[in-house]
Design a protein around this motif. Structure first.
Motif, PDB file in Angstrom:
ATOM      1  N   PHE A  26       0.875  -1.166   0.000  1.00 32.66           N
ATOM      2  CA  PHE A  26       0.000   0.000   0.000  1.00 32.66           C
ATOM      3  C   PHE A  26       0.919   1.226   0.000  1.00 32.66           C
ATOM      4  O   PHE A  26       1.475   1.584   1.043  1.00 32.66           O
ATOM      5  CB  PHE A  26      -0.920  -0.014   1.212  1.00 32.66           C
ATOM      6  CG  PHE A  26      -1.945  -1.117   1.158  1.00 32.66           C
ATOM      7  CD1 PHE A  26      -3.252  -0.853   0.790  1.00 32.66           C
ATOM      8  CD2 PHE A  26      -1.595  -2.430   1.468  1.00 32.66           C
ATOM      9  CE1 PHE A  26      -4.197  -1.869   0.729  1.00 32.66           C
ATOM     10  CE2 PHE A  26      -2.531  -3.452   1.410  1.00 32.66           C
ATOM     11  CZ  PHE A  26      -3.838  -3.168   1.034  1.00 32.66           C
ATOM     12  N   PHE A  77       1.719   5.102  -0.478  1.00 31.84           N
ATOM     13  CA  PHE A  77       1.112   6.415  -0.378  1.00 31.84           C
ATOM     14  C   PHE A  77       2.170   7.477  -0.660  1.00 31.84           C
ATOM     15  O   PHE A  77       3.108   7.653   0.124  1.00 31.84           O
ATOM     16  CB  PHE A  77       0.485   6.613   1.001  1.00 31.84           C
ATOM     17  CG  PHE A  77      -0.587   5.594   1.303  1.00 31.84           C
ATOM     18  CD1 PHE A  77      -1.520   5.230   0.344  1.00 31.84           C
ATOM     19  CD2 PHE A  77      -0.649   4.974   2.543  1.00 31.84           C
ATOM     20  CE1 PHE A  77      -2.503   4.287   0.609  1.00 31.84           C
ATOM     21  CE2 PHE A  77      -1.633   4.039   2.823  1.00 31.84           C
ATOM     22  CZ  PHE A  77      -2.567   3.692   1.840  1.00 31.84           C
ATOM     23  N   ALA A 136      -1.917   5.526  -3.736  1.00 37.60           N
ATOM     24  CA  ALA A 136      -2.683   6.764  -3.570  1.00 37.60           C
ATOM     25  C   ALA A 136      -1.704   7.901  -3.333  1.00 37.60           C
ATOM     26  O   ALA A 136      -0.592   7.699  -2.834  1.00 37.60           O
ATOM     27  CB  ALA A 136      -3.671   6.658  -2.412  1.00 37.60           C
ATOM     28  N   THR A 183      -7.439  12.516   4.034  1.00 37.85           N
ATOM     29  CA  THR A 183      -7.531  11.375   3.114  1.00 37.85           C
ATOM     30  C   THR A 183      -6.552  10.289   3.513  1.00 37.85           C
ATOM     31  O   THR A 183      -6.890   9.096   3.521  1.00 37.85           O
ATOM     32  CB  THR A 183      -7.252  11.829   1.671  1.00 37.85           C
ATOM     33  OG1 THR A 183      -8.231  12.789   1.281  1.00 37.85           O
ATOM     34  CG2 THR A 183      -7.289  10.646   0.710  1.00 37.85           C
ATOM     35  N   LEU A 221      -7.271   6.444   4.663  1.00 39.77           N
ATOM     36  CA  LEU A 221      -6.637   5.308   3.992  1.00 39.77           C
ATOM     37  C   LEU A 221      -5.925   4.401   4.989  1.00 39.77           C
ATOM     38  O   LEU A 221      -6.001   3.168   4.890  1.00 39.77           O
ATOM     39  CB  LEU A 221      -5.655   5.811   2.934  1.00 39.77           C
ATOM     40  CG  LEU A 221      -6.272   6.420   1.678  1.00 39.77           C
ATOM     41  CD1 LEU A 221      -5.209   7.152   0.865  1.00 39.77           C
ATOM     42  CD2 LEU A 221      -6.936   5.340   0.826  1.00 39.77           C
ATOM     43  N   GLY A 245     -12.035   5.896   2.868  1.00 46.48           N
ATOM     44  CA  GLY A 245     -10.805   5.138   2.648  1.00 46.48           C
ATOM     45  C   GLY A 245     -11.079   3.719   2.198  1.00 46.48           C
ATOM     46  O   GLY A 245     -10.364   3.180   1.343  1.00 46.48           O
ATOM     47  N   LEU A 286     -11.874   3.759  -1.523  1.00 47.08           N
ATOM     48  CA  LEU A 286     -10.691   3.996  -2.333  1.00 47.08           C
ATOM     49  C   LEU A 286      -9.840   2.737  -2.463  1.00 47.08           C
ATOM     50  O   LEU A 286      -9.297   2.441  -3.535  1.00 47.08           O
ATOM     51  CB  LEU A 286      -9.860   5.128  -1.722  1.00 47.08           C
ATOM     52  CG  LEU A 286     -10.458   6.532  -1.834  1.00 47.08           C
ATOM     53  CD1 LEU A 286      -9.631   7.527  -1.013  1.00 47.08           C
ATOM     54  CD2 LEU A 286     -10.485   6.992  -3.292  1.00 47.08           C
ATOM     55  N   LEU A 287      -9.709   1.994  -1.371  1.00 43.40           N
ATOM     56  CA  LEU A 287      -8.946   0.740  -1.436  1.00 43.40           C
ATOM     57  C   LEU A 287      -9.658  -0.301  -2.261  1.00 43.40           C
ATOM     58  O   LEU A 287      -9.031  -0.998  -3.079  1.00 43.40           O
ATOM     59  CB  LEU A 287      -8.700   0.208  -0.014  1.00 43.40           C
ATOM     60  CG  LEU A 287      -7.324   0.502   0.594  1.00 43.40           C
ATOM     61  CD1 LEU A 287      -7.107   2.021   0.716  1.00 43.40           C
ATOM     62  CD2 LEU A 287      -7.195  -0.135   1.971  1.00 43.40           C
TER      63      LEU A 287
END
Length: 228
Positions: A157, A159, A183, A192, A196, A218, A221-222
């Motif tokens: 993940f 970011f 993201a 945000t 997340l 979040g 979005l995932l």
């Protein structure tokens, strides 16, 4: 004169101790693990304190019935790489981060991924979270390592802070190869990132079903990327 404990009594005590140790080990292995990594090179200093606060969102987002174990990793300076013990105490993790000062140096994302793979082989990790704004390593090397993470069922993940185009291309590719999520955020979108991180914690604890059940910003979005 007191009688010495019998051999049978000593044997029973040892058996009880070993059983208790096995029970503790079995319980710990049932707790999901999440590796939380941050770039601590000099460019990250202005937002390090914010990241220290946001990591608490990961713990608060997990049900009290699901104890998440987190390992904090960061790199900085000249070949400086840190990995904490596995913790389920958000206050202890916050204190650890509060002691860190960012230092100039090159990124060590490849080293981080190799460390994550080693930890995952020893005991499974549900996900790796990485927050960073730069990438000074070979994109092909990082993509190869991300693909290996994908084969190991270890999603990344990623970011990204800021708008560096090469970082965006590479991070997106790495996320796809590993079966994870990419993201981007900046100081204006810290909320945000908090959402997340909370969603990642729920994913680590309960998988996609936990994201679908919560249904927050979040989580959505995932899910958009995890279900592609």
């Amino acid at each position: 004169m007191a009688k010495a404990p019998s051999q049978r009594s000593q044997s029973r005590d040892i058996d009880l101790f070993l059983k208790k140790s096995r029970d503790i080990t079995a319980f710990r292995r049932q707790q999901p693990r999440l590796l939380f990594a941050i770039d601590a090179t000099a460019s990250r200093q202005p937002t390090w304190d914010r990241a220290s606060h946001l990591q608490g969102e990961m713990f608060r987002s997990v049900s009290s019935t699901a104890s998440l174990r987190v390992q904090l990793c960061y790199f900085r300076g000249f070949n400086d790489f840190f990995a904490s013990p596995w913790l389920n105490d958000s206050q202890q993790l916050t204190r650890t981060m509060a002691q860190v000062q960012c230092e100039g140096g090159h990124t060590q994302i490849a080293r981080l991924l190799r460390h994550a793979q080693q930890e995952h082989r020893a005991e499974p990790i549900k996900a790796v979270v990485f927050i960073g704004d730069a990438m000074e390593e070979n994109p092909d090397t990082l993509s190869q390592l991300a693909g290996e993470c994908g084969l190991l069922k270890l999603p990344l993940f990623l970011f990204q802070e800021g708008h560096d185009a090469q970082v965006e291309r590479t991070f997106k590719h790495m996320a796809k190869l590993s079966g994870g999520v990419y993201a981007r955020f900046d100081q204006r979108s810290a909320d945000t990132l908090a959402a997340l991180l909370g969603a990642v914690a729920r994913y680590a604890s309960g998988g996609i079903a936990a994201l679908e059940k919560q249904g927050g910003q979040g989580d959505k979005l995932l899910l958009q990327q995890l279900k592609r």
